[in-house]
Design an enzyme around this catalytic site. Structure first.
Site, PDB file in Angstrom:
ATOM      1  N   HIS A   1       0.835  -1.209   0.000  1.00  0.00           N
ATOM      2  CA  HIS A   1       0.000   0.000   0.000  1.00  0.00           C
ATOM      3  C   HIS A   1       0.873   1.263   0.000  1.00  0.00           C
ATOM      4  O   HIS A   1       0.758   2.105  -0.888  1.00  0.00           O
ATOM      5  CB  HIS A   1      -0.922  -0.030   1.220  1.00  0.00           C
ATOM      6  CG  HIS A   1      -1.787   1.187   1.361  1.00  0.00           C
ATOM      7  ND1 HIS A   1      -3.120   1.176   1.054  1.00  0.00           N
ATOM      8  CD2 HIS A   1      -1.507   2.450   1.766  1.00  0.00           C
ATOM      9  CE1 HIS A   1      -3.628   2.385   1.253  1.00  0.00           C
ATOM     10  NE2 HIS A   1      -2.666   3.176   1.697  1.00  0.00           N
ATOM     11  N   GLU A   2       1.733   1.359   1.000  1.00  0.00           N
ATOM     12  CA  GLU A   2       2.557   2.571   1.115  1.00  0.00           C
ATOM     13  C   GLU A   2       3.505   2.690  -0.073  1.00  0.00           C
ATOM     14  O   GLU A   2       3.804   3.787  -0.543  1.00  0.00           O
ATOM     15  CB  GLU A   2       3.341   2.577   2.433  1.00  0.00           C
ATOM     16  CG  GLU A   2       2.466   2.592   3.687  1.00  0.00           C
ATOM     17  CD  GLU A   2       1.395   3.673   3.662  1.00  0.00           C
ATOM     18  OE1 GLU A   2       1.600   4.713   3.000  1.00  0.00           O
ATOM     19  OE2 GLU A   2       0.333   3.481   4.290  1.00  0.00           O
TER      20      GLU A   2
ATOM     21  N   HIS B   1       1.707   4.319  -2.897  1.00  0.00           N
ATOM     22  CA  HIS B   1       1.809   5.784  -2.772  1.00  0.00           C
ATOM     23  C   HIS B   1       3.197   6.227  -3.225  1.00  0.00           C
ATOM     24  O   HIS B   1       3.356   7.252  -3.890  1.00  0.00           O
ATOM     25  CB  HIS B   1       1.639   6.214  -1.317  1.00  0.00           C
ATOM     26  CG  HIS B   1       0.226   6.180  -0.810  1.00  0.00           C
ATOM     27  ND1 HIS B   1      -0.809   6.779  -1.463  1.00  0.00           N
ATOM     28  CD2 HIS B   1      -0.305   5.638   0.330  1.00  0.00           C
ATOM     29  CE1 HIS B   1      -1.929   6.607  -0.754  1.00  0.00           C
ATOM     30  NE2 HIS B   1      -1.641   5.917   0.322  1.00  0.00           N
TER      31      HIS B   1
ATOM     32  N   HIS C   1       3.492   6.495  -6.902  1.00  0.00           N
ATOM     33  CA  HIS C   1       2.793   7.707  -7.336  1.00  0.00           C
ATOM     34  C   HIS C   1       3.744   8.905  -7.188  1.00  0.00           C
ATOM     35  O   HIS C   1       3.787   9.786  -8.044  1.00  0.00           O
ATOM     36  CB  HIS C   1       1.552   7.894  -6.447  1.00  0.00           C
ATOM     37  CG  HIS C   1       0.452   8.722  -7.049  1.00  0.00           C
ATOM     38  ND1 HIS C   1      -0.683   9.038  -6.359  1.00  0.00           N
ATOM     39  CD2 HIS C   1       0.310   9.300  -8.259  1.00  0.00           C
ATOM     40  CE1 HIS C   1      -1.473   9.778  -7.126  1.00  0.00           C
ATOM     41  NE2 HIS C   1      -0.890   9.953  -8.286  1.00  0.00           N
TER      42      HIS C   1
HETATM   43 ZN   LIG Z   1      -2.885   5.226   1.907  1.00  0.00          ZN
END
Ligand SMILES: [Zn+2]
Length: 708
Positions: free
Chosen positions: A482-483, A486, A489
């Site tokens: 998940h992190e 990010h 991104h």
């Molecule tokens: Zn998040």
């Protein structure tokens, strides 16, 4: 500027921030070893002074306002301030201490004053407005047009059109709010650290595994105590709530956790009321009925009505399934020693884990040996290589803010430098709980030079012990993905302007890359690339994979309504259309608890425990950036399930989940584009249409209901 130069010369020898253009570190990374607490305040003050001087230069420019001399000049003003802030605000989360917290308290009103001074600068707004009014004639590209509109609207929405008296009120409310929300977060941190429970009779620890016991013993030893020390940090709280047989201790721990900041030294109930009422006053100042209405402007959802529509649709689809899950678990608990009539909040994790093990005979401990830290890193970095062709290389010459942090250089498919990536895996004193991504330095292009970003992932994952390397749980691997999503991104972004690059997108869009990346954990093809037993090197067996797949939808409905309950709580506080009034007969604390419980009632599936509430420690909405925004987790989930279904379709056709074509579309339309266009436009270009709820329901194993 002459004055500023004198100041620089006088203090350059002692303050590394003033020398940031000459840092000799790789890629101009922060020289953490040279930066000390006393450097921040003078650097912030000088940074603000320079920022204001740069704004004055825009306002006093004798030339007519243009996109370059006004909008772009505004965009790049305040560089020194950004450099100091990039360092300081990362460290107050990942590596803080009392001194930094003290500085942040002193800084907070000064920063509000600084940003308000700029935001309420009439001359600046008039120039921005002059450019805005002729925008159709300027031949701007999409990103430039959006930058212009965003800047103009941010001024209009932040008081540029207010009367002088209202501008003063705005300043006061903003400063007040910034102080209140900071206080809220600090109370949570302090209350979390203040509570411990020492256990000296090992028999009371029945049910806990050896690793947890060793950790509790280490907790005690650190404080020079004999025995086992429980605290409220996630690394203790979660395993104890799941495994400890002693129901009384579980209850005590649960109650301690969920009464943090209710009454006592670190009370947050009165703060919640003040924060909500101050936010409402701010919204009213701008002619909005509620804070939610003001805040949702510019998000993908746009209005409170749309948020409630989404939450209500999900509630209707998931509540029946959630109630079935509760019934099943309660029956199971009764058959396995629970004498109480109803399952209580402190029973949920305990019986839930046991039933899950019984149904799927799988537990965190079965999977941990396959998720050794170094292997997991290989897997997660390898995924980025398979999809986007990027590679990671550790560079020990890049300074780090704690010896436990690892710094990497990231390269694109052609070997060109793309980003700096810091990874910080384990819990420490001074690091707040949870896991997050942030940038130390943003990406932007100036004078044709692409300034690549410096990205950090901070997490609180299982530490290695004397006997074992760090072995992650399935959830920890998922959180890392998940992190890291990010992070991608942030790392892959290619934008002209810093304020649009990376994760600078609406908050109901920002979780798409991260939650999308989580989906790979359920793919055998991905797991086979790294999930090897740390002792035998054996791949994760098919049988475990099958059970893991089956367990994926276990209690999915409960999890969804829990998220919804937080969403309803958030919308209740931020949807107030008149100030919250304390019922004097019962007092502030009771009034607040009552209001919170009412808001969550419609998705309640286990009994409310009197005098407990999570709201007083709900930093997301009362000290983080998620006020009137918690719904966005579900919104993004809908998006990520829909986006991942593109890769699933490709897998059906071509046999591989690592579909380069889909990845290219995802990268070029979403990961690289930041906030250069409306999120829905970017999404539709990647997907070929608007997202639907179907992929999410299918993934969660929920029957689709007819949506009226
Ligand atoms: Zn998040």
């Amino acid at each position: 500027m002459a004055l500023a130069t004198t100041v620089l010369a006088a203090t350059a020898a002692t303050n590394p921030f003033f020398e940031y253009k000459n840092w000799k570190t790789p890629h101009g990374t922060y020289p953490f070893n040279e930066i000390h607490a006393e450097h921040y305040m003078p650097a912030f003050e000088e940074g603000m002074k320079q920022g204001l001087a740069e704004i004055d230069a825009i306002v006093n420019n004798p030339a007519a306002p243009t996109f370059a001399n006004t909008i772009e000049a505004y965009e790049s003003a305040g560089e020194l301030f950004s450099i100091v802030a990039g360092c300081f605000f990362n460290l107050t989360s990942a590596e803080t201490n009392d001194t930094l917290q003290q500085i942040s308290m002193e800084l907070s009103p000064k920063m509000s004053e600084y940003s308000a001074t700029i935001r309420l600068n009439e001359g600046l707004f008039q120039r921005i407005k002059a450019v805005y009014d002729q925008r159709e004639k300027l031949k701007l590209d999409k990103a430039q047009m959006k930058l212009l509109e965003d800047i103009y609207e941010s001024f209009a929405n932040n008081g540029a059109n207010l009367s002088p008296e209202d501008k003063q009120v705005y300043r006061e409310l903003s400063a007040k709010l910034s102080k209140l929300t900071l206080q809220f977060g600090q109370n949570v941190l302090k209350a979390t650290n203040a509570w411990t429970m020492l256990i000296t009779d090992e028999a009371l620890l029945a049910g806990l595994n050896d690793d947890t016991k060793a950790m509790l013993k280490a907790n005690a030893e650190k404080k020079e105590l004999e025995g086992w020390l429980l605290n409220l940090k996630p690394t203790t709280y979660i395993p104890v709530m799941q495994d400890l047989d002693n129901r009384d201790i579980r209850r005590e721990l649960y109650v301690a956790y969920n009464t943090r900041c209710i009454g006592g030294e670190f009370d947050n109930t009165a703060l919640i009321v003040e924060i909500a009422n101050t936010r409402l006053a701010l919204a009213n100042l701008f002619g909005k009925k509620t804070f939610a209405e003001k805040s949702l402007y510019k998000t993908m959802a746009e209005t409170p009505e749309n948020v409630y529509k989404l939450m209500n649709e999900l509630r209707d689809a998931y509540m029946p399934a959630a109630l079935e899950e509760v019934k099943e678990l309660e029956d199971y608990a009764h058959a396995h020693g629970l004498y109480a009539a109803h399952l209580q909040a402190w029973d949920w994790s305990y019986y839930s884990k046991k039933l899950k093990q019984e149904k799927y005979a799988i537990s965190d401990d079965d999977l941990r040996p396959y998720f050794e830290l170094e292997n997991v890193k290989k897997g997660v970095f390898g995924l980025a290589k398979r999809l986007y062709g990027i590679t990671f290389k550790e560079n020990k010459n890049i300074p780090v803010y704690n010896p436990e942090v690892t710094a990497y250089e990231v390269f694109d498919e052609k070997g060109k430098f793309l980003a700096v990536y810091y990874a910080d895996f384990h819990p420490r004193d001074g690091k707040r709980g949870g896991a997050w991504m942030n940038d130390f330095m943003p990406q932007y292009i100036k004078n044709k030079k692409d300034h690549r970003p410096h990205i950090v992932n901070v997490m609180n994952f299982t530490r290695p012990t004397a006997e074992k390397p760090a072995l992650f749980t399935y959830d920890e691997v998922r959180t890392f993905l998940h992190e890291f999503g990010h992070g991608l991104h942030g790392m892959l972004t290619r934008c002209q302007y810093a304020s649009q690059s990376g994760t600078n997108v609406p908050r109901d869009f920002v979780e798409l890359p991260s939650q999308f990346n989580e989906n790979f954990i359920d793919e055998k093809e991905f797991l086979d690339t790294f999930a090897k037993h740390y002792k035998t090197g054996e791949s994760l067996p098919q049988e475990l994979l099958d059970k893991m797949h089956a367990s994926q939808t276990y209690h999915a409905a409960y999890a969804c309504v829990r998220q919804l309950s937080f969403g309803y709580l958030d919308m209740a506080w931020h949807g107030l259309d008149k100030p919250f009034e304390v019922n004097e007969a019962i007092g502030t604390t009771e009034s607040v608890l009552h209001f919170c419980n009412n808001a969550m009632e419609q998705v309640k599936v286990v009994p409310t425990v009197p005098a407990t509430q999570m709201a007083t420690a709900f930093t997301h909405i009362f000290s983080g950036g998620y006020a009137a925004g918690y719904y966005s987790y579900k919104w993004s989930e809908l998006l990520d399930a829909d986006a991942f279904s593109v890769f699933k379709e490709a897998q059906k056709k071509n046999g591989s989940i690592f579909d380069k074509k889909a990845a290219k579309r995802f990268r070029e339309n979403i990961l690289e584009r930041g906030g250069t266009e409306k999120a829905m436009d970017l999404y539709k270009r990647f997907r070929g249409g608007e997202p639907t709820i179907n992929a999410l329901l299918e993934r969660d194993g929920i029957k689709a209901i007819e949506i009226k």
